[in-house]
Design a protein around this motif. Structure first.
Motif, PDB file in Angstrom:
ATOM      1  N   MET A 262       4.383   2.142 -16.739  1.00 53.94           N
ATOM      2  CA  MET A 262       4.423   3.547 -16.345  1.00 53.94           C
ATOM      3  C   MET A 262       4.122   4.436 -17.543  1.00 53.94           C
ATOM      4  SD  MET A 262       4.974   5.626 -13.759  1.00 53.94           S
ATOM      5  CE  MET A 262       5.866   4.581 -12.588  1.00 53.94           C
ATOM      6  N   SER A 263       3.423   5.515 -17.313  1.00 49.10           N
ATOM      7  CA  SER A 263       3.109   6.464 -18.375  1.00 49.10           C
ATOM      8  C   SER A 263       4.372   7.105 -18.913  1.00 49.10           C
ATOM      9  CB  SER A 263       2.186   7.569 -17.840  1.00 49.10           C
ATOM     10  OG  SER A 263       2.105   8.645 -18.754  1.00 49.10           O
ATOM     11  N   GLY A 264       4.388   7.285 -20.242  1.00 49.06           N
ATOM     12  CA  GLY A 264       5.521   7.959 -20.859  1.00 49.06           C
ATOM     13  C   GLY A 264       5.222   9.405 -21.195  1.00 49.06           C
ATOM     14  N   THR A 265       4.105   9.939 -20.696  1.00 45.63           N
ATOM     15  CA  THR A 265       3.723  11.323 -20.983  1.00 45.63           C
ATOM     16  C   THR A 265       4.766  12.282 -20.429  1.00 45.63           C
ATOM     17  OG1 THR A 265       1.403  10.717 -20.864  1.00 45.63           O
ATOM     18  CG2 THR A 265       1.943  13.073 -20.730  1.00 45.63           C
ATOM     19  N   VAL A 266       5.258  13.166 -21.293  1.00 41.20           N
ATOM     20  CA  VAL A 266       6.264  14.125 -20.849  1.00 41.20           C
ATOM     21  C   VAL A 266       5.600  15.236 -20.051  1.00 41.20           C
ATOM     22  CG1 VAL A 266       7.985  15.800 -21.607  1.00 41.20           C
ATOM     23  CG2 VAL A 266       7.767  13.600 -22.774  1.00 41.20           C
ATOM     24  N   VAL A 267       6.175  15.525 -18.880  1.00 41.59           N
ATOM     25  CA  VAL A 267       5.670  16.581 -18.013  1.00 41.59           C
ATOM     26  C   VAL A 267       6.709  17.681 -17.941  1.00 41.59           C
ATOM     27  CG1 VAL A 267       4.862  17.157 -15.707  1.00 41.59           C
ATOM     28  CG2 VAL A 267       4.391  14.888 -16.665  1.00 41.59           C
ATOM     29  N   PRO A 268       6.399  18.921 -18.396  1.00 45.11           N
ATOM     30  CA  PRO A 268       7.391  19.997 -18.310  1.00 45.11           C
ATOM     31  C   PRO A 268       7.799  20.217 -16.854  1.00 45.11           C
ATOM     32  CG  PRO A 268       5.551  20.624 -19.702  1.00 45.11           C
ATOM     33  CD  PRO A 268       5.148  19.354 -18.996  1.00 45.11           C
ATOM     34  N   ALA A 269       9.113  20.304 -16.644  1.00 43.20           N
ATOM     35  CA  ALA A 269       9.599  20.534 -15.287  1.00 43.20           C
ATOM     36  C   ALA A 269       9.393  21.993 -14.923  1.00 43.20           C
ATOM     37  CB  ALA A 269      11.088  20.181 -15.206  1.00 43.20           C
ATOM     38  N   THR A 270       9.158  22.236 -13.660  1.00 44.52           N
ATOM     39  CA  THR A 270       8.978  23.601 -13.192  1.00 44.52           C
ATOM     40  C   THR A 270      10.192  24.031 -12.408  1.00 44.52           C
ATOM     41  OG1 THR A 270       7.896  22.796 -11.180  1.00 44.52           O
ATOM     42  CG2 THR A 270       6.477  23.332 -13.067  1.00 44.52           C
ATOM     43  N   GLY A 271      10.414  25.291 -12.380  1.00 43.02           N
ATOM     44  CA  GLY A 271      11.568  25.811 -11.646  1.00 43.02           C
ATOM     45  C   GLY A 271      11.444  27.309 -11.523  1.00 43.02           C
ATOM     46  N   LYS A 272      12.498  27.967 -11.046  1.00 42.13           N
ATOM     47  CA  LYS A 272      12.477  29.402 -10.903  1.00 42.13           C
ATOM     48  C   LYS A 272      12.399  30.066 -12.282  1.00 42.13           C
ATOM     49  CE  LYS A 272      15.092  29.424  -6.591  1.00 42.13           C
ATOM     50  NZ  LYS A 272      16.299  29.916  -5.904  1.00 42.13           N
ATOM     51  N   PRO A 273      11.722  31.193 -12.401  1.00 42.28           N
ATOM     52  CA  PRO A 273      11.604  31.872 -13.689  1.00 42.28           C
ATOM     53  C   PRO A 273      12.978  32.140 -14.296  1.00 42.28           C
ATOM     54  CG  PRO A 273      10.161  32.866 -12.053  1.00 42.28           C
ATOM     55  CD  PRO A 273      11.026  31.886 -11.328  1.00 42.28           C
ATOM     56  N   GLY A 274      13.073  31.872 -15.580  1.00 36.76           N
ATOM     57  CA  GLY A 274      14.326  32.161 -16.264  1.00 36.76           C
ATOM     58  C   GLY A 274      15.351  31.056 -16.162  1.00 36.76           C
ATOM     59  N   ARG A 275      15.118  30.055 -15.344  1.00 40.32           N
ATOM     60  CA  ARG A 275      16.088  28.965 -15.201  1.00 40.32           C
ATOM     61  C   ARG A 275      15.653  27.798 -16.079  1.00 40.32           C
ATOM     62  NH1 ARG A 275      17.596  26.631  -9.354  1.00 40.32           N
ATOM     63  NH2 ARG A 275      18.628  28.657  -9.296  1.00 40.32           N
ATOM     64  N   PHE A 276      16.620  27.265 -16.859  1.00 43.79           N
ATOM     65  CA  PHE A 276      16.297  26.119 -17.717  1.00 43.79           C
ATOM     66  C   PHE A 276      16.219  24.856 -16.867  1.00 43.79           C
ATOM     67  CE2 PHE A 276      17.808  22.371 -19.994  1.00 43.79           C
ATOM     68  CZ  PHE A 276      16.863  22.312 -21.013  1.00 43.79           C
ATOM     69  N   THR A 277      15.129  24.104 -17.016  1.00 44.58           N
ATOM     70  CA  THR A 277      15.000  22.814 -16.365  1.00 44.58           C
ATOM     71  C   THR A 277      14.499  21.813 -17.381  1.00 44.58           C
ATOM     72  OG1 THR A 277      12.793  23.469 -15.616  1.00 44.58           O
ATOM     73  CG2 THR A 277      14.587  23.686 -14.031  1.00 44.58           C
ATOM     74  N   ARG A 278      15.048  20.614 -17.363  1.00 39.86           N
ATOM     75  CA  ARG A 278      14.725  19.604 -18.361  1.00 39.86           C
ATOM     76  C   ARG A 278      13.347  18.994 -18.107  1.00 39.86           C
ATOM     77  NH1 ARG A 278      18.759  14.665 -18.633  1.00 39.86           N
ATOM     78  NH2 ARG A 278      17.898  14.409 -16.539  1.00 39.86           N
ATOM     79  N   SER A 279      12.600  18.848 -19.192  1.00 40.85           N
ATOM     80  CA  SER A 279      11.324  18.156 -19.084  1.00 40.85           C
ATOM     81  C   SER A 279      11.582  16.697 -18.764  1.00 40.85           C
ATOM     82  CB  SER A 279      10.549  18.283 -20.395  1.00 40.85           C
ATOM     83  OG  SER A 279      10.227  19.641 -20.641  1.00 40.85           O
ATOM     84  N   SER A 280      10.604  16.088 -18.110  1.00 37.63           N
ATOM     85  CA  SER A 280      10.777  14.704 -17.711  1.00 37.63           C
ATOM     86  C   SER A 280       9.460  13.977 -17.938  1.00 37.63           C
ATOM     87  CB  SER A 280      11.200  14.634 -16.240  1.00 37.63           C
ATOM     88  OG  SER A 280      11.499  13.315 -15.874  1.00 37.63           O
ATOM     89  N   SER A 281       9.438  12.720 -17.524  1.00 37.53           N
ATOM     90  CA  SER A 281       8.224  11.926 -17.583  1.00 37.53           C
ATOM     91  C   SER A 281       8.298  10.924 -16.452  1.00 37.53           C
ATOM     92  CB  SER A 281       8.104  11.203 -18.927  1.00 37.53           C
ATOM     93  OG  SER A 281       9.035  10.128 -18.986  1.00 37.53           O
ATOM     94  N   PRO A 282       7.148  10.403 -16.008  1.00 41.39           N
ATOM     95  CA  PRO A 282       7.172   9.396 -14.950  1.00 41.39           C
ATOM     96  C   PRO A 282       8.034   8.191 -15.309  1.00 41.39           C
ATOM     97  CG  PRO A 282       4.954  10.238 -15.234  1.00 41.39           C
ATOM     98  CD  PRO A 282       5.773  10.813 -16.355  1.00 41.39           C
ATOM     99  N   ARG A 283       8.000   7.771 -16.593  1.00 37.45           N
ATOM    100  CA  ARG A 283       8.784   6.611 -16.995  1.00 37.45           C
ATOM    101  C   ARG A 283      10.286   6.924 -16.927  1.00 37.45           C
ATOM    102  NH1 ARG A 283       7.198   4.674 -22.563  1.00 37.45           N
ATOM    103  NH2 ARG A 283       5.498   3.639 -21.421  1.00 37.45           N
ATOM    104  N   ALA A 284      10.682   8.098 -17.432  1.00 35.55           N
ATOM    105  CA  ALA A 284      12.099   8.467 -17.378  1.00 35.55           C
ATOM    106  C   ALA A 284      12.570   8.593 -15.938  1.00 35.55           C
ATOM    107  CB  ALA A 284      12.330   9.766 -18.144  1.00 35.55           C
ATOM    108  N   ASP A 285      11.717   9.171 -15.085  1.00 32.24           N
ATOM    109  CA  ASP A 285      12.091   9.293 -13.670  1.00 32.24           C
ATOM    110  C   ASP A 285      12.269   7.919 -13.039  1.00 32.24           C
ATOM    111  OD1 ASP A 285      12.014  12.025 -13.851  1.00 32.24           O
ATOM    112  OD2 ASP A 285       9.986  12.217 -13.023  1.00 32.24           O
ATOM    113  N   LEU A 286      11.384   6.986 -13.361  1.00 39.30           N
ATOM    114  CA  LEU A 286      11.499   5.645 -12.816  1.00 39.30           C
ATOM    115  C   LEU A 286      12.778   4.964 -13.324  1.00 39.30           C
ATOM    116  CD1 LEU A 286      10.467   3.185 -11.274  1.00 39.30           C
ATOM    117  CD2 LEU A 286       9.094   2.586 -13.301  1.00 39.30           C
ATOM    118  N   GLY A 287      13.071   5.135 -14.618  1.00 40.28           N
ATOM    119  CA  GLY A 287      14.281   4.547 -15.167  1.00 40.28           C
ATOM    120  C   GLY A 287      15.526   5.061 -14.463  1.00 40.28           C
ATOM    121  N   ARG A 288      15.569   6.369 -14.213  1.00 43.70           N
ATOM    122  CA  ARG A 288      16.719   6.926 -13.497  1.00 43.70           C
ATOM    123  C   ARG A 288      16.794   6.375 -12.073  1.00 43.70           C
ATOM    124  NH1 ARG A 288      15.607  11.432 -16.887  1.00 43.70           N
ATOM    125  NH2 ARG A 288      14.007  12.237 -15.489  1.00 43.70           N
ATOM    126  N   ALA A 289      15.628   6.188 -11.449  1.00 39.99           N
ATOM    127  CA  ALA A 289      15.617   5.636 -10.089  1.00 39.99           C
ATOM    128  C   ALA A 289      16.107   4.187 -10.078  1.00 39.99           C
ATOM    129  CB  ALA A 289      14.216   5.731  -9.501  1.00 39.99           C
TER     130      ALA A 289
END
Length: 350
Positions: A262-289
């Motif tokens: 799985m790619s480890g490229t970090v993808v900035p998370a999107t969310g409502k303006p002004g709300r902090f959201t953690r960046s993730s990556s496909p590999r991190a998401d898979l690991g959590r799954a």
């Protein structure tokens, strides 16, 4: 040092039913993370047996007391209670059982405990100087120690990993023997800890009392735990957890292959303006799954804590993560492995 020679555990579907160490007559209580619990209504005194899924629904106000129809929102609503047939409720048998504790301290219970030793000069100044530091340290030393069931010890570790961000901290599992002469408080307490779990020893163990049993609401709900002082402990055995070489080879292999592909490229998370959201990556998401998939095989009251403890972070070595996660799962799914490891450890007299 004395080394124990144990009988084989009596095991049915991963549940330890009874175990005796004949050299000193110590008894292992029943270990079963999936066991049903007893509920007791504070209004109508109805008492009944439920499984953990029922308790989970109860906490969401989706169940009622079969006796009076009360829901969980009421002050005197039903709560989990002890099994009246638990042999550890008999005062003269408390010292015959093994008790457990998990901590990051490698020498628990520390003989010369100095909680102020880790304070920096700046922290000491902020606390108001040495006199106040000394008073604070005395208060820390006056706290009761806690031991409980094997289930409670593992549950406590998972909770601390989640709440204190200690995912990579080294924990130790202690098996505790009490002194045969301990005096047990007659009254069974109901989870006497404050909001952070602290208990003042002299409040629960007045002069002449060494051990205070209490109903644990938070770890292994419905289980029996003990508040006690260091002098009530005869000896301990210790292992570092999770144990090495207890992982599921197939699960580790499959997980590593999936993560490395799985790619480890970090993808900035999107969310409502002004709300902090953690960046993730496909590999991190898979690991959590993958961690969440193991959590889903556990009792419902451990799933959230385990998923947090098994969180995969981008940059981690996939094989190390998979082995640790699978070994952590084995502490719950296969307790005899941990008990056998403890059997091989020398006793440390306190």
């Amino acid at each position: 040092m004395t080394q124990l020679v144990s009988q084989a555990a009596v095991e049915v579907s991963g549940v330890v039913l009874r175990r005796t160490l004949p050299e000193n007559g110590a008894v292992e209580g029943r270990i079963d993370f999936w066991r049903e619990r007893w509920m007791l209504c504070g209004r109508c005194d109805h008492r009944w047996h439920v499984d953990l899924d029922w308790i989970d629904r109860w906490d969401q106000a989706k169940e009622i007391c079969p006796g009076c129809g009360m829901t969980c929102e009421h002050e005197d609503s039903p709560r989990v209670t002890v099994d009246s047939d638990d042999p550890a409720l008999e005062d003269d048998r408390v010292s015959q059982f093994f008790w457990y504790h998990t901590t990051m301290q490698p020498d628990w219970p520390t003989r010369h405990f100095d909680p102020a030793a880790v304070l920096t000069p700046e922290t000491r100044r902020r606390m108001g100087g040495e006199q106040r530091v000394s008073a604070w340290a005395a208060g820390q030393r006056a706290k009761a120690l806690h031991v409980g069931t094997y289930e409670a010890a593992v549950h406590n570790m998972l909770r601390r990993i989640r709440d204190q961000a200690a995912e990579r901290g080294q924990f130790y599992l202690y098996r505790v023997r009490l002194k045969p002469s301990v005096v047990v408080r007659e009254e069974l307490l109901v989870d006497p800890g404050n909001f952070v779990g602290d208990v003042a020893l002299d409040e629960v163990c007045p002069p002449g009392v060494d051990v205070a049993p209490y109903l644990n609401y938070h770890e292994d709900p419905g289980g029996l735990s003990l508040a006690l002082g260091r002098d009530a402990i005869a000896s301990v055995q210790r292992i570092a957890v999770p144990l090495p070489d207890t992982w599921d080879e197939r699960w580790v292999r499959d997980s590593v292959e999936a993560l490395e592909g799985m790619s480890g490229t970090v993808v900035p998370a999107t969310g409502k303006p002004g709300r902090f959201t953690r960046s993730s990556s496909p590999r991190a998401d898979l690991g959590r799954a993958l961690g969440a998939s193991l959590a889903g095989r556990l009792p419902v009251n451990l799933q959230s804590q385990f998923a947090s403890a098994a969180a995969f972070a981008e940059g981690e070595d996939p094989e190390q993560w998979a082995r640790r996660t699978s070994s952590l799962f084995a502490l719950i799914d296969n307790p005899p492995r941990a008990l056998a490891a403890l059997d091989g450890q020398d006793l440390r007299e306190i």
